[in-house]
Scaffold this active site. Structure first.
Site, PDB file in Angstrom:
ATOM      1  N   LYS A  11       0.869  -1.181   0.000  1.00 29.44           N
ATOM      2  CA  LYS A  11       0.000   0.000   0.000  1.00 29.44           C
ATOM      3  C   LYS A  11       0.903   1.227   0.000  1.00 29.44           C
ATOM      4  CE  LYS A  11      -3.934   2.020   2.536  1.00 29.44           C
ATOM      5  NZ  LYS A  11      -4.793   1.940   3.724  1.00 29.44           N
ATOM      6  N   SER A  49      -9.898   1.770   2.711  1.00 23.39           N
ATOM      7  CA  SER A  49      -9.032   2.595   1.901  1.00 23.39           C
ATOM      8  C   SER A  49      -7.969   1.811   1.125  1.00 23.39           C
ATOM      9  CB  SER A  49      -8.323   3.623   2.788  1.00 23.39           C
ATOM     10  OG  SER A  49      -7.425   3.000   3.675  1.00 23.39           O
ATOM     11  N   SER A  88     -10.177  -0.421   6.876  1.00 19.98           N
ATOM     12  CA  SER A  88      -9.519  -0.208   5.581  1.00 19.98           C
ATOM     13  C   SER A  88      -8.837  -1.433   4.976  1.00 19.98           C
ATOM     14  CB  SER A  88      -8.498   0.922   5.690  1.00 19.98           C
ATOM     15  OG  SER A  88      -9.153   2.163   5.692  1.00 19.98           O
TER      16      SER A  88
END
Lengths: 113, 468
Positions: B82, B157, B181
Site C-alpha cells: 500500500k 481505503s 480499511s
C-alpha cells in the site's frame, strides 16, 4: 454552528467560500451522528489511559546507532542551505526572536544572505 | 503461465522445477501490463528491483535447495505495498499530491522484515489519500475499480492492495486498517484480510492516520498466507513503543463462536444477512458451538470512531508543512481537509469535553463490553459491511453515507482486538460476499485456525475475478 473558516485557520488550511459552505453542511450531519453519544451514560466511567494502551512503564534502552545520512534526509526538502532545511522567515519583529543564541545566529546568517 | 494460488503451492512448483521466481514475476508483470489500466491498482511499479530480487531467489534456491527456506522462510513471496509503506529509495505518496514527489529514505519495519525473509516487492498500490475513505474514490490518482465489475467500488481505503491480490498481480499485499480499511476492500474483492491486534506489528515507517487505531495488516488468497506474513512482521522493533511481544494462545479442537443480534438487524442487506446465516450453519455442522451474545454498544462505535479518528488525523497531518518533504498544505484534497477541520473542532476549547472526552469514555465502555463477551466465546462472527459492494459515485458526494459503510468494522479498532475478513460466497450480481471474525487481543492464531477450518469445508468460495 461550526465556523469552518476559523477552524481551517487553526489547522493552517486554506478553504474557499464554496468549500466552507459545503463543509459546513456536511459537518452538521456528521455532528448530528456523533452527538448520539449523549444517549450513553458515562457518569461512572473513569477516564484513565485507554485499556488498550500497553505502553506504560516501557522504556527504550538509550543506545547509540547510526542515523540516516544527512544527504538522504535532505533529499526531499523543497529548499535547503548547506546541511539545513531552509524556511521562510516566521518572526519578523526582532524583539520576538527566540533566546537560543545558536538559533538566532543561524537565523541572522540567513537573513543577511 | 501458471501462477500460484498460495505460497505453499508456489514452493511446490519451484521445488518440482515447474517454474522459477523470475517466471512467476514475469507472469505477474504481464498481467499488470495487460489489465491494470482497467482497475488502476498500482501507482508505482518496482520492476527493476523486483527482478533483481527474483534472480537472487532463483540463485539461492539453486545453491541451497529446500534448505533456503530455513534462512528465508518467505523466499520469492511476491508482495505489493500500500502506498503508505516507506520502502527505501521508492516513491511513497499516501495517494496524496502532497507527497507526489516524496522518496522514502528508509524501509518501514514491516517492509524490512518481509525483505529479510525473502519477499519480493512488485510495486506500490493505490488507496484513498491518507487512508481516508471506504471506497478507494478519494485517491488523488484516480479511483481503483472493482475487478468483479468495473462499475463498482473495490472498498477502501486499501483499495489497490485488495485488487492486486484478487487480480493475481501478486500473491499478497500489505494494507492498513484504522476503521476497516483492510477488511472492507478484502470483503468487496473476495480475498482474506487481516487486521491484527493493535500493538502486534510496528507501524514504524507507515504514514500515520489515527495512531490509537492504526494497524498494519495483510491481504492474501488464504488465511494461511496471511498468517505467514503476520508472523514474519509481528513483535517489538524498538521504533514503535506500542508494540508488545505476546506468546500466542493455545489452539483448541472445539471453538465457541458468538453471534450478536446487533449484527443481524434490519440495516443489514438481505444477501449479506443470509450469507452470514449460511456460514453460521456451516460452522455449526462442522463441530463449532454457536452462542448468542449481546453487544448493545456496537451502534455507538461509529460515533466514537468519527470523533477520535478525525481528532488524531488533525494532529498527525499537522506534520505536513512542505518544509522537510512534500508540498505545502494547499495540496490537501477535500476529504483530508474535512477530517482535519472536524478533528480540530472536536478538540477545540468548549467542545473538547462534549466530544473528545465523551468519546473516550464510551470507548472504555465498548472495550469492557468486548472483553466481557470474549470471555464467554473464542471469537465473534459479524458482517464486514452492511451491504455488498456499492457503485462508483454512489456515496462520493455524501460523506456521512460513506462513513456509515464502516459501521461493522470500526468496533474492532476501538477495542484494539484482531479481526479477520474471510470471503465465502458471491451475490446474485456476481460480487463477493464474506464475513469477519473478531477475537481476543493477541489471539490471531485462533482466528487463523477457525478460518482455515472454514475454508476447508466451504463449498462456495467466490474464487477470482474474471478480468475480461
Amino acid at each position: 454552528m461550526v465556523n469552518i473558516k476559523y477552524l481551517a485557520g487553526l489547522a493552517n488550511l486554506a478553504v474557499s467560500e464554496q468549500e466552507a459552505k459545503t463543509f459546513g453542511k456536511q459537518l452538521k450531519d456528521i455532528i448530528a451522528l456523533i452527538s448520539k453519544l449523549n444517549e450513553v451514560d458515562t457518569k461512572d466511567v473513569e477516564l484513565h489511559r485507554s485499556r488498550i494502551d500497553l505502553t506504560s512503564d516501557k522504556y527504550l534502552e538509550d543506545v547509540c546507532s547510526t542515523s540516516l545520512p544527512t544527504r538522504s534526509v535532505l533529499y526531499n526538502a523543497a529548499s535547503k542551505h548547506n546541511d539545513y532545511f531552509s524556511v521562510d522567515l516566521i518572526l519578523e519583529n526582532k524583539q520576538l526572536m527566540p533566546k537560543s543564541p545558536e538559533f538566532s545566529r543561524s537565523l541572522n546568517k540567513k537573513i543577511s544572505k | 503461465m501458471k501462477l500460484p494460488i498460495n505460497y505453499q503451492q508456489q514452493k511446490k512448483l519451484i521445488s518440482e522445477k515447474k517454474t522459477t521466481h523470475v517466471e512467476i514475476l514475469d507472469g505477474y508483470l504481464e498481467r499488470i501490463e495487460k489489465y491494470d489500466k482497467k482497475v488502476n491498482s498500482f501507482l508505482t511499479l518496482m520492476k527493476e528491483s523486483s527482478y533483481k530480487q527474483a534472480r537472487l531467489c532463483d540463485k539461492l534456491f539453486s545453491e541451497l535447495g529446500e534448505d533456503v527456506y530455513k534462512k528465508y522462510p518467505l523466499l520469492g513471496f511476491v508482495v505489493s505495498l500500500k502506498d503508505l509503506y516507506a520502502a527505501e529509495s521508492v516513491r511513497t505518496t499516501a495517494s496524496s499530491k502532497v507527497l507526489d514527489d516524496y522518496t522514502s529514505p528508509y524501509d518501514s519495519t514491516a517492509v524490512s522484515r518481509l525483505r529479510a525473509d525473502g519477499c519480493i516487492f512488485i510495486g506500490k498500490t493505490n488507496c484513498d489519500a491518507w487512508a481516508h475513505g471506504s471506497s478507494g474514490e478519494n485517491s488523488d490518482y484516480g479511483p481503483t475499480k472493482n475487478p468483479w465489475n468495473f462499475d463498482f467500488v473495490p472498498g477502501g481505503s486499501s483499495s489497490g492492495s485488495a485488487v492486486s491480490v484478487t487480480c493475481d498481480f501478486c500473491l499478497a499485499s500489505t494494507g492498513t486498517d484504522t476503521g476497516g480499511s483492510i477488511r472492507l476492500p478484502a470483503n468487496f474483492c473476495g480475498v482474506v484480510g487481516l487486521k491484527p491486534t493493535w500493538g502486534a506489528i510496528s507501524r514504524y515507517g507507515v504514514v500515520a492516520m489515527a495512531s490509537s487505531l492504526d494497524c498494519v495488516g495483510f491481504f492474501a488468497n488464504s488465511s494461511e498466507d496471511a498468517r505467514s506474513l503476520f508472523n514474519a512482521t509481528k513483535g517489538i522493533d524498538g521504533f514503535d513503543a506500542t508494540v508488545t511481544n505476546v506468546t500466542p494462545a493455545k489452539l483448541k479442537n472445539d471453538y465457541t463462536i458468538g453471534i450478536a443480534k446487533e449484527y443481524l438487524n434490519d440495516g443489514v442487506n438481505p444477501q449479506v444477512k443470509n450469507e452470514l446465516k449460511r456460514v453460521i450453519s456451516t460452522l455449526e455442522n462442522n463441530g463449532f458451538t454457536i452462542k448468542d451474545v449481546s453487544l448493545p454498544l456496537t451502534e455507538h462505535a461509529i460515533s466514537v470512531y468519527y470523533i477520535i479518528q478525525p481528532a488524531e488525523v488533525s494532529s498527525n497531518l499537522a506534520r505536513y508543512d512542505g518544509v522537510r518533504y512534500g508540498h505545502d498544505r494547499s495540496y490537501f484534497a477535500p476529504e483530508a481537509k474535512r477530517r482535519i477541520i472536524l478533528g480540530t473542532h472536536v478538540l477545540s476549547e468548549g467542545y473538547y469535553d462534549a466530544f473528545y472526552i465523551k468519546a473516550m469514555k464510551v470507548r472504555e465502555k465498548i472495550i469492557e463490553e468486548f472483553d466481557r463477551v470474549l470471555n464467554e466465546v473464542d471469537a465473534i462472527i459479524a458482517p464486514v459491511s452492511p451491504t455488498p459492494p456499492f457503485k462508483l459515485g454512489e456515496k462520493a458526494q455524501d460523506p456521512l453515507q460513506m462513513y456509515l459503510a464502516d459501521i461493522y468494522t470500526v468496533a474492532a479498532n476501538i477495542a484494539g482486538i484482531p479481526a479477520l475478513a474471510i470471503p465465502s460466497n458471491i451475490t446474485t450480481q456476481n460480487l463477493p460476499l464474506g464475513f469477519q471474525l473478531l477475537g481476543k487481543r493477541f489471539n490471531e492464531e485462533v482466528l487463523f485456525d477457525i478460518a482455515n477450518k472454514f475454508e476447508s469445508v466451504n463449498t462456495k468460495h467466490p474464487g477470482k475475478a474474471q478480468l475480461l
